[in-house]
Motif scaffolding. Structure first.
Motif: not given
Length: 251
Positions: A72-88
């Motif tokens: 999983i890439g650095a700074g990407t949604v799954f690496a650094a984000g949270e669930t709301v960001e992912l789900a959106t």
């Protein structure tokens, strides 16, 4: 400092006073990121796609998963984000579940699977005992959900060492906002200048800087390379196993 014999050079010795507390990120810091989260992400994408096999690769790629490497890439949604960001994001890509329901389902999956699949980067009991014997106050802050964080703490028997833990949904805001550091400071009774923030991602270090933390430490057990973290951190170490040595060298 650069050019010295210190194995882990620390930038800017003027950055703060004595470190009296450490706030750790969870995934990629306490636990090996790719071993833990690669399988979970694939399971999450399959759940969200609801049988649409053609959608799964698009969901994975969009959040930073490289199918060829399994990383999983650095700074990407799954690496650094949270669930709301992912789900959106996934909802915009064609997932039929509405965002609030998808957040609930993903957080439930993460709370079930993360504790079971987590691989500690070192013996956390030994490390935490060592740090506490030095008088340091310890906490955990993650962009994972609070339930997942609590379940992982419980599975590995870390509650006796941690005086504070929070997730993106604990009410302090998500990284890179400073709220988690501020809440930790309030919980243990120290100022931010006495806190070391330790993480594997730019969001961790940006959070620490925004809060005025006294020491920003990057680790290489997550999604980021040394070159990603060095411009943001006061020091970059291979793993948290090296943190006692760094604190000794810092003085």
């Amino acid at each position: 400092m650069p050019g010295s014999d210190m194995p882990y050079p620390v930038k800017g010795p003027q950055r703060g006073s004595e470190i009296r507390a450490v706030l750790f990120d969870k995934d990629g810091t306490l636990f090996s990121y790719h071993e833990t989260w690669g399988p979970i992400l694939r399971e999450a994408a399959a759940m969200a796609a609801e049988g649409d096999e053609g959608l799964v690769p698009r969901l994975l790629e969009a959040v930073g998963y490289n199918a060829a490497t399994g990383r999983i890439g650095a700074g990407t949604v799954f690496a650094a984000g949270e669930t709301v960001e992912l789900a959106t994001l996934w909802n915009k890509l064609g997932v039929k579940r509405e965002v609030r329901r998808l957040v609930e389902d993903l957080d439930s999956l993460f709370a079930r699977e993360a504790p079971r699949r987590s691989h500690p980067v070192t013996d956390l009991q030994v490390l935490f005992s060592t740090l506490r014997q030095r008088g340091l106050r310890l906490g955990l802050a993650t962009n994972d959900g609070e339930a997942s964080a609590f379940a992982t703490i419980a599975r590995f028997g870390l509650a006796e060492h941690l005086e504070f833990h929070c997730g993106y949904d604990s009410g302090y805001g998500a990284k890179p906002l400073p709220g988690m550091v501020n809440a930790f400071c309030a919980a243990v009774g120290v100022g931010p200048e006495a806190v070391a923030v330790v993480g594997d991602n730019s969001h961790d270090l940006d959070m620490g800087r925004a809060a005025g933390a006294g020491l920003l430490v990057g680790v290489l057990t997550g999604t980021s390379a040394r070159g990603d973290l060095a411009p943001l951190a006061d020091a970059v170490i291979d793993s948290i196993a090296d943190l006692p040595m760094l604190l000794d060298e810092r003085g």
